[in-house]
Design a protein around this motif. Structure first.
Motif, PDB file in Angstrom:
ATOM      1  N   UNK A 396       0.849  -1.195   0.000  1.00  0.00           N
ATOM      2  CA  UNK A 396       0.000   0.000   0.000  1.00  0.00           C
ATOM      3  C   UNK A 396       0.872   1.228   0.000  1.00  0.00           C
ATOM      4  N   UNK A 397       0.309   2.373   0.351  1.00  0.00           N
ATOM      5  CA  UNK A 397       1.070   3.624   0.392  1.00  0.00           C
ATOM      6  C   UNK A 397       2.197   3.498   1.408  1.00  0.00           C
ATOM      7  N   UNK A 398       3.425   3.653   0.944  1.00  0.00           N
ATOM      8  CA  UNK A 398       4.571   3.502   1.847  1.00  0.00           C
ATOM      9  C   UNK A 398       4.761   4.716   2.739  1.00  0.00           C
ATOM     10  N   UNK A 399       3.994   5.777   2.489  1.00  0.00           N
ATOM     11  CA  UNK A 399       3.977   6.911   3.413  1.00  0.00           C
ATOM     12  C   UNK A 399       4.976   8.006   3.163  1.00  0.00           C
ATOM     13  N   UNK A 400       5.621   8.002   2.016  1.00  0.00           N
ATOM     14  CA  UNK A 400       6.590   9.056   1.739  1.00  0.00           C
ATOM     15  C   UNK A 400       6.331   9.669   0.361  1.00  0.00           C
ATOM     16  N   UNK A 401       6.879  10.866   0.189  1.00  0.00           N
ATOM     17  CA  UNK A 401       6.862  11.535  -1.104  1.00  0.00           C
ATOM     18  C   UNK A 401       8.274  11.521  -1.682  1.00  0.00           C
ATOM     19  N   UNK A 402       8.358  11.697  -2.986  1.00  0.00           N
ATOM     20  CA  UNK A 402       9.660  11.797  -3.646  1.00  0.00           C
ATOM     21  C   UNK A 402       9.767  13.175  -4.288  1.00  0.00           C
ATOM     22  N   UNK A 403      10.875  13.847  -4.021  1.00  0.00           N
ATOM     23  CA  UNK A 403      11.111  15.185  -4.574  1.00  0.00           C
ATOM     24  C   UNK A 403      12.039  15.078  -5.779  1.00  0.00           C
ATOM     25  N   UNK A 404      11.682  15.772  -6.855  1.00  0.00           N
ATOM     26  CA  UNK A 404      12.481  15.796  -8.083  1.00  0.00           C
ATOM     27  C   UNK A 404      12.813  17.250  -8.407  1.00  0.00           C
ATOM     28  N   UNK A 405      14.070  17.501  -8.735  1.00  0.00           N
ATOM     29  CA  UNK A 405      14.510  18.862  -9.060  1.00  0.00           C
ATOM     30  C   UNK A 405      14.133  19.234 -10.497  1.00  0.00           C
ATOM     31  N   UNK A 406      13.683  20.459 -10.668  1.00  0.00           N
ATOM     32  CA  UNK A 406      13.398  21.002 -11.994  1.00  0.00           C
ATOM     33  C   UNK A 406      14.367  22.144 -12.275  1.00  0.00           C
ATOM     34  N   UNK A 407      15.106  22.029 -13.367  1.00  0.00           N
ATOM     35  CA  UNK A 407      16.072  23.060 -13.741  1.00  0.00           C
ATOM     36  C   UNK A 407      15.363  24.264 -14.355  1.00  0.00           C
ATOM     37  N   UNK A 408      15.965  25.440 -14.192  1.00  0.00           N
ATOM     38  CA  UNK A 408      15.417  26.647 -14.816  1.00  0.00           C
ATOM     39  C   UNK A 408      15.371  26.491 -16.333  1.00  0.00           C
ATOM     40  N   UNK A 437      10.943  20.514  -6.990  1.00  0.00           N
ATOM     41  CA  UNK A 437      11.827  21.522  -6.406  1.00  0.00           C
ATOM     42  C   UNK A 437      12.368  22.440  -7.497  1.00  0.00           C
ATOM     43  N   UNK A 438      12.148  23.734  -7.310  1.00  0.00           N
ATOM     44  CA  UNK A 438      12.620  24.755  -8.254  1.00  0.00           C
ATOM     45  C   UNK A 438      13.600  25.664  -7.531  1.00  0.00           C
ATOM     46  N   UNK A 439      14.682  26.017  -8.203  1.00  0.00           N
ATOM     47  CA  UNK A 439      15.644  26.949  -7.607  1.00  0.00           C
ATOM     48  C   UNK A 439      15.155  28.380  -7.766  1.00  0.00           C
ATOM     49  N   UNK A 440      15.716  29.282  -6.969  1.00  0.00           N
ATOM     50  CA  UNK A 440      15.317  30.691  -7.042  1.00  0.00           C
ATOM     51  C   UNK A 440      15.604  31.291  -8.417  1.00  0.00           C
ATOM     52  N   UNK A 441      16.684  30.829  -9.062  1.00  0.00           N
ATOM     53  CA  UNK A 441      17.027  31.391 -10.374  1.00  0.00           C
ATOM     54  C   UNK A 441      15.941  31.123 -11.401  1.00  0.00           C
ATOM     55  N   UNK A 442      15.177  30.042 -11.215  1.00  0.00           N
ATOM     56  CA  UNK A 442      14.104  29.726 -12.156  1.00  0.00           C
ATOM     57  C   UNK A 442      13.016  30.792 -12.135  1.00  0.00           C
ATOM     58  N   UNK A 443      12.817  31.433 -11.003  1.00  0.00           N
ATOM     59  CA  UNK A 443      11.724  32.387 -10.872  1.00  0.00           C
ATOM     60  C   UNK A 443      12.001  33.702 -11.593  1.00  0.00           C
TER      61      UNK A 443
END
Length: 570
Positions: A396-408, A437-443
């Protein structure tokens, strides 16, 4: 053919024998049958002399008597060498007359014998018109039709001449690249752009010395070949004069605007044997000039690094196509409970030679080359597939999320929201299981587009985190407007926190800001339990770093999740 016409014995032997040569009068008559200048020369005790010649020979301006003619004076040595050899026929070219009105001939020498004397039949084909046409076409091929300057091929020819003369070690090549020239074409049209290039060429020409060569080697790129008399500083002085000449505003179609330029310099060396190499070196220096704003000289180490990056790009492209990259997962833990609440997916690459490349090396190469788009899509797919696998192992749901980085760069070149939606739909996960996850430079690259992308991700249900907060250009207004769920405090503020009051103040301010905006916080670079406790006391929500675990492969990450959450629950 000339010999066949003189062969009195019949049979086109191509070589008259001793009995084949008729009397002088008959020889002249037969020579007159040839439509091209022809003469029979004899080599006697007095040297080489013309024995007989035809009317075409006379009309071409050559003497008929036996005294040394222009032909004998110019080609006597070659004719005597031919007669001394065993060859029956020989061809060569001859430019007769002064340099301005010279005629171009193809000269054919053929051997003849008579009464023990050695003779040579000389025929001349006038190629002047053909040669001048070739020269005209070559000039056109080597000249830029717009500015009248040498083009890239013509510039290479000039440089090759310097190499052949052994003078390349005392010369330099400057490449001048115009900034924002494409905007002139786009706004005012091609005719205005052409007018600008002509004006720029005139100004640059006026800044050069008389003996310097200016060429247009690209659309908005000019090349300069200059001799270095004393020191390399001469190239800098020329570059300064060029910039000064272009600093005066240009006026086109009632508009006044400024044109800046980037200038790269490459100096010749004695071992250089390819002109294009020196030009490429100067063009490579131009790239650095565009970044620095200064006149840049070519540095071999920089080109070596560029070659290494290009090789890395090729290998990385192959690795993406072959699926040779892998994801590792670093735990993100709740600082209050100690439970693992998520993992950050981190790309790792070991190439075919077994060399491991850190992300700090290959991610910039991927961004510059555009490979970040397929790499980012692969990371999303792989992270989702790993999460599905963990759920299956947990029943079932293992109870965690996975974060992936997005480049600008990825956000600029790819339509992220539909990509994420496809990943969520194909994996069967809910959107809240993924953190982007987005870096500040992307904004700051395209705030409006990024805002739309973030709202679209929120509609899918994803969590949005701002990575490396505090190192970029975020402001309170953007933070308030954007749907950010988590601020990740950069590790540069976390490491050494216990011994630095200023860092404590900065982290406390960030935590207060996040709390006021209703955001959670994650501290990166948490390396000790004491640091984790301090961050908890300051009010930080999550922590990530070696105090918990390094990045783990998928199986080890799942084992860590089970072990830590089981022990924390117990």
């Amino acid at each position: 053919m000339a010999l066949e016409k003189l062969d009195c014995a019949g049979g086109a032997t191509g070589r008259p024998d001793a009995e084949a040569i008729p009397a002088p009068g008959e020889t002249v008559r037969r020579l007159d049958m040839l439509p091209i200048p022809a003469a029979l020369l004899a080599l006697g005790a007095g040297g080489l002399a013309i024995e007989a010649s035809n009317r075409a020979f006379h009309d071409a301006g050559f003497a008929l008597d036996r005294r040394p003619s222009a032909l004998v004076r110019a080609l006597g040595t070659e004719i005597e060498d031919f007669l001394a050899s065993d060859a029956d026929q020989y061809e060569m070219t001859w430019q007769a007359g002064d340099p301005i009105e010279c005629r171009h001939y193809r000269v054919t020498l053929a051997r003849a014998h008579h009464s023990g004397a050695t003779r040579c039949l000389v025929t001349l084909v006038d190629r002047t018109a053909e040669v001048r046409t070739e020269q005209h076409l070559r000039r056109e091929m080597l000249t830029d039709s717009l500015t009248g300057l040498p083009n890239r091929a013509g510039f290479s020819d000039r440089l090759e001449s310097m190499i052949e003369a052994g003078k390349v070690a005392s010369c330099a090549v400057l490449v001048v690249d115009l900034d924002r020239f494409s905007r002139v074409n786009a706004c005012l049209g091609a005719l205005a752009g052409d007018e600008l290039l002509i004006t720029v060429a005139r100004r640059i020409k006026g800044a050069l010395r008389v003996r310097d060569t200016l060429a247009r080697i690209g659309g908005d790129e000019f090349g300069i070949l200059m001799a270095i008399d004393e020191t390399p500083d001469e190239a800098d002085r020329v570059a300064a004069r060029i910039r000064s000449a272009l600093a005066t505003p240009f006026r086109l179609s009632d508009l006044e605007f400024h044109i800046d330029c980037a200038i790269g310099v490459a100096f010749g060396t004695a071992c250089l044997d390819d002109p294009d190499v020196l030009i490429r070196h100067a063009q490579f220096a131009v790239k650095r000039s565009k970044t620095s704003g200064l006149v840049e000289a070519y540095q071999p180490r920089a080109l070596t690094l560029a070659h290494a990056q290009f090789e890395m790009e090729t290998a990385l492209r192959r690795a993406i196509d072959n699926g040779d990259l892998r994801l590792t997962f670093q735990p993100i833990c709740d600082l209050g409970t100690g439970l693992v609440t998520g993992f950050e997916a981190l790309a790792r690459w070991t190439d075919e030679t077994g060399t491991a490349h850190p992300p700090s090396d290959f991610i910039p190469v991927a961004e510059e080359s555009g490979l970040i788009v397929p790499l980012g899509r692969w990371a999303l797919d792989k992270a989702a597939a790993t999460l599905v696998e963990w759920d299956a192992r947990a029943g079932g749901d293992c109870g965690v999320r996975v974060a992936v980085n997005l480049s600008a760069i990825q956000l600029q070149r790819d339509d992220i929201a539909p990509v994420v939606e496809r990943v969520v739909d194909s994996s069967g996960l809910t959107g809240n299981r993924l953190t982007l996850e987005l870096t500040e430079s992307a904004f700051i690259t395209d705030p409006d587009r990024i805002a739309r992308t973030m709202h679209a991700l929120k509609e899918i249900g994803c969590t949005v985190a701002m990575d490396d907060f505090g190192t970029g250009y975020s402001n309170l207004a953007s933070l308030q407007k954007l749907p950010i769920d988590v601020l990740k405090i950069d590790q540069s503020f976390i490491m050494g926190l216990l011994a630095d009051r200023d860092k404590v103040a900065i982290v406390r301010a960030i935590l207060s800001l996040a709390q006021a905006l209703g955001m959670d916080t994650t501290a990166e670079g948490v390396e000790t339990p004491e640091l984790a406790q301090t961050l908890t006391a300051l009010g930080c929500t999550y922590g990530q770093g070696y105090a918990f675990a390094r990045a783990l492969d998928p199986d080890a990450a799942y084992a860590y999740l089970v072990a830590r959450n089981h022990s924390s629950a117990a």
